[in-house]
Design a protein around this motif. Structure first.
Motif, PDB file in Angstrom:
ATOM      1  N   ALA A 190     -12.442  15.530 126.229  1.00 17.55           N
ATOM      2  CA  ALA A 190     -11.980  16.909 126.785  1.00 17.55           C
ATOM      3  C   ALA A 190     -10.803  16.659 127.730  1.00 17.55           C
ATOM      4  O   ALA A 190     -10.773  15.571 128.076  1.00 17.55           O
ATOM      5  N   GLU A 191     -10.243  17.644 127.965  1.00 21.07           N
ATOM      6  CA  GLU A 191      -8.927  17.555 129.151  1.00 21.07           C
ATOM      7  C   GLU A 191      -9.331  18.735 130.231  1.00 21.07           C
ATOM      8  O   GLU A 191     -10.722  19.049 130.188  1.00 21.07           O
ATOM      9  N   LEU A 192      -8.505  18.610 131.292  1.00 19.37           N
ATOM     10  CA  LEU A 192      -8.537  19.639 132.290  1.00 19.37           C
ATOM     11  C   LEU A 192      -9.055  20.934 131.801  1.00 19.37           C
ATOM     12  O   LEU A 192     -10.152  21.507 132.592  1.00 19.37           O
ATOM     13  N   GLN A 193      -8.407  21.448 130.877  1.00 20.58           N
ATOM     14  CA  GLN A 193      -8.599  22.837 130.393  1.00 20.58           C
ATOM     15  C   GLN A 193      -9.508  22.977 129.116  1.00 20.58           C
ATOM     16  O   GLN A 193      -9.255  21.863 128.187  1.00 20.58           O
ATOM     17  N   GLN A 194     -10.017  23.831 128.829  1.00 20.21           N
ATOM     18  CA  GLN A 194     -11.162  23.988 127.547  1.00 20.21           C
ATOM     19  C   GLN A 194     -10.050  24.365 126.381  1.00 20.21           C
ATOM     20  O   GLN A 194     -10.554  24.120 125.026  1.00 20.21           O
ATOM     21  N   THR A 215      -9.296  27.811 130.995  1.00 17.11           N
ATOM     22  CA  THR A 215     -10.566  27.705 131.267  1.00 17.11           C
ATOM     23  C   THR A 215     -10.850  26.507 131.596  1.00 17.11           C
ATOM     24  O   THR A 215     -10.856  25.735 130.915  1.00 17.11           O
ATOM     25  N   ALA A 216     -11.321  26.335 132.636  1.00 18.24           N
ATOM     26  CA  ALA A 216     -11.354  24.835 133.140  1.00 18.24           C
ATOM     27  C   ALA A 216     -12.646  24.271 132.590  1.00 18.24           C
ATOM     28  O   ALA A 216     -13.660  24.768 132.526  1.00 18.24           O
ATOM     29  N   THR A 217     -12.368  22.972 132.376  1.00 16.48           N
ATOM     30  CA  THR A 217     -13.581  22.251 131.945  1.00 16.48           C
ATOM     31  C   THR A 217     -14.195  21.848 133.181  1.00 16.48           C
ATOM     32  O   THR A 217     -13.904  21.634 134.323  1.00 16.48           O
ATOM     33  N   ARG A 218     -15.823  22.193 132.903  1.00 16.65           N
ATOM     34  CA  ARG A 218     -16.530  22.122 134.222  1.00 16.65           C
ATOM     35  C   ARG A 218     -17.265  20.500 134.349  1.00 16.65           C
ATOM     36  O   ARG A 218     -17.981  20.298 133.511  1.00 16.65           O
ATOM     37  N   THR A 267      -1.879  25.079 141.052  1.00 19.79           N
ATOM     38  CA  THR A 267      -1.236  24.051 140.064  1.00 19.79           C
ATOM     39  C   THR A 267      -2.160  23.538 139.252  1.00 19.79           C
ATOM     40  O   THR A 267      -1.724  23.406 138.068  1.00 19.79           O
ATOM     41  N   ALA A 268      -3.550  23.388 139.606  1.00 19.71           N
ATOM     42  CA  ALA A 268      -4.435  23.002 138.471  1.00 19.71           C
ATOM     43  C   ALA A 268      -4.725  24.208 137.587  1.00 19.71           C
ATOM     44  O   ALA A 268      -4.915  23.970 136.418  1.00 19.71           O
ATOM     45  N   ARG A 269      -5.160  25.256 138.062  1.00 23.97           N
ATOM     46  CA  ARG A 269      -5.385  26.499 137.243  1.00 23.97           C
ATOM     47  C   ARG A 269      -4.365  26.677 136.285  1.00 23.97           C
ATOM     48  O   ARG A 269      -4.937  27.247 135.188  1.00 23.97           O
ATOM     49  N   GLU A 270      -3.063  26.531 136.581  1.00 17.18           N
ATOM     50  CA  GLU A 270      -2.199  26.953 135.446  1.00 17.18           C
ATOM     51  C   GLU A 270      -1.724  25.545 134.636  1.00 17.18           C
ATOM     52  O   GLU A 270      -0.813  25.797 133.641  1.00 17.18           O
ATOM     53  N   GLN A 271      -2.394  24.564 134.936  1.00 13.41           N
ATOM     54  CA  GLN A 271      -1.795  23.405 134.108  1.00 13.41           C
ATOM     55  C   GLN A 271      -2.479  23.188 132.811  1.00 13.41           C
ATOM     56  O   GLN A 271      -3.420  22.685 132.579  1.00 13.41           O
ATOM     57  N   LEU A 272      -1.775  24.110 131.845  1.00 12.97           N
ATOM     58  CA  LEU A 272      -2.086  23.927 130.688  1.00 12.97           C
ATOM     59  C   LEU A 272      -0.962  23.407 129.658  1.00 12.97           C
ATOM     60  O   LEU A 272      -0.045  24.050 129.302  1.00 12.97           O
ATOM     61  N   PHE A 331       8.626  27.188 125.665  1.00 12.26           N
ATOM     62  CA  PHE A 331       8.032  28.555 126.118  1.00 12.26           C
ATOM     63  C   PHE A 331       6.927  28.324 127.274  1.00 12.26           C
ATOM     64  O   PHE A 331       6.507  27.404 127.305  1.00 12.26           O
ATOM     65  N   TRP A 332       6.971  29.450 128.045  1.00 18.99           N
ATOM     66  CA  TRP A 332       5.993  29.184 128.932  1.00 18.99           C
ATOM     67  C   TRP A 332       5.553  30.672 129.460  1.00 18.99           C
ATOM     68  O   TRP A 332       6.422  31.332 129.974  1.00 18.99           O
ATOM     69  N   ASN A 333       4.363  31.011 129.538  1.00 17.80           N
ATOM     70  CA  ASN A 333       3.760  32.396 129.885  1.00 17.80           C
ATOM     71  C   ASN A 333       4.410  33.437 128.801  1.00 17.80           C
ATOM     72  O   ASN A 333       4.941  34.568 129.785  1.00 17.80           O
TER      73      ASN A 333
END
Length: 396
Positions: free
Chosen positions: A49-53, A104-107, A121-126, A165-167
């Protein structure tokens, strides 16, 4: 011969809409090394797993040959995609999502702490990177290598660029992942260390600030294995490009080690200048002027690629990788990187979902030409050597 292995991070996407899907936990539950899924044999790769699901990481074993590593890269991509298909999703080698996404963050304890500390910074880091580990004989050799490869890392950003591309918009950059990643507090190039003691003193001092426990340098010593870890590249749309980057990284490490052994000093160019080189590589990829790794002045991407190739040619010849690297460099310089192919896919119908569909098809294409890897020096090297496949030593 130095062993090397890689970590590839992929997006999990809806094959129709192209939007990222938070299914990493489900894919990891489906992963069973003792089972055979679809047409793929029991996997030897480690999945993580990584930071995001919306992300899944595939980690190879260490290999002594490029042909063995390239084969496992292709097998790992195909296996990860077979798991995704079981959930109605696909795996895409995209360094950023073309479509807007709310990750969606990995818990777990570690990632919860990152989310709390680093906020947006972390929430957007995909973002999906491509990390290459290369074996070294000691920490002293490893730090000597880090000191001598610094100027040669920005061209790897350009050659791997795969995140325009971004967002939901064209960022104007070939590798916007580099821009997003550099928001982390310790990301980017480092100054010359000079010794392993100086390296670890800086790591300890950074830890003492209470901000980070493991720095996100562009290149660093692994905390788990006797390797250096080079972390600047985007995940590559084409597995052939991933093999190229890995071959170049190993050759850079070997060349730097030889320079150290011969008593050649490192280039003392400041990290601030190297940050400008990385910015140019991130902005233009293989289609604009970069900073030359020797003069640190603007030069064409082809001139920079030629300089890189010349710098590591002897090491490439010794490993048997010279033919593949020469052909792969010409292919990228002629046809463009993943960033260019993404933009071409979008321009046809102005649909970002078409970009994702292109990526799912190219991520593990079986029709690509790997004939230049058919070198007698490399054949028969599907065996692995060195440490276990758990090469991950990342802070994010």
């Amino acid at each position: 011969m130095r062993t090397f292995g890689v970590e590839e991070e992929f997006l999990i996407v809806d094959p129709d809409s192209g939007y990222p899907l938070p299914l990493a936990g489900e894919l990891l539950r489906l992963h069973d090394p003792d089972q055979k899924l679809a047409d793929h044999p029991a996997p030897s790769q480690m999945l993580a797993a990584e930071l995001q699901q919306e992300q899944l990481e595939v980690i190879t074993h260490p290999h002594s040959s490029l042909s063995g590593l390239a084969a496992e890269i292709r097998a790992g991509r195909a296996y990860a995609d077979s798991l995704a298909r079981m959930t109605g999703a696909r795996i895409a080698a995209l360094a950023t999502s073309p479509l807007p996404a709310t990750p969606t963050a990995t818990r777990n304890v570690r990632y919860d702490a990152l989310m709390e500390k680093f906020a947006l910074t972390a929430r957007e880091q995909l973002t999906c990177g491509y990390h290459v580990h290369v074996s070294v004989g000691s920490d002293e050799e490893g730090v000597a290598v880090l000191d001598r490869i610094r100027s040669w890392l920005p061209p790897l950003i350009a050659l791997s660029s795969n995140s325009p591309f971004w967002n939901g918009t064209d960022s104007g950059y070939a590798s916007f992942r580099t821009q997003a990643w550099n928001r982390w507090s310790t990301a980017g190039p480092t100054d010359v260390f000079g010794s392993a003691k100086a390296y670890y003193s800086l790591v300890e001092a950074l830890s003492g600030t209470g901000v980070v426990t493991s720095p996100d340098f562009d290149a660093r010593l692994s905390v788990r294995h006797p390797t250096v870890e080079i972390r600047v590249a985007d995940v590559c749309l084409d597995a052939r490009d991933a093999a190229l980057i890995a071959a170049l990284v190993r050759a850079l490490v070997e060349t730097a080690a030889r320079e150290w052994e011969a008593g050649h000093p490192p280039d003392m160019v400041p990290a601030a200048i190297l940050r400008q080189a990385a910015w140019r590589a991130s902005r233009w990829g293989s289609e604009g002027e970069l900073l030359h790794p020797v003069t640190h002045r603007p030069a064409t991407a082809r001139n920079v690629a030629d300089a890189l190739h010349g710098h590591v040619r002897e090491a490439l010849e010794d490993t048997g990788d010279a033919s593949y690297v020469a052909e792969a460099l010409q292919r990228i310089l002629g046809q463009g990187t993943g960033a260019g192919r993404q933009r071409q896919a979008f321009e046809r119908n102005r649909r970002l979902s078409d970009v994702v569909k292109l990526a799912t098809g190219l991520t593990h294409q079986e029709s690509a030409d790997y004939s230049s890897l058919d070198n007698p020096l490399l054949e028969g090297d599907m065996e692995t050597t060195g440490p276990s496949p758990d090469l991950a030593a990342v802070s994010v």
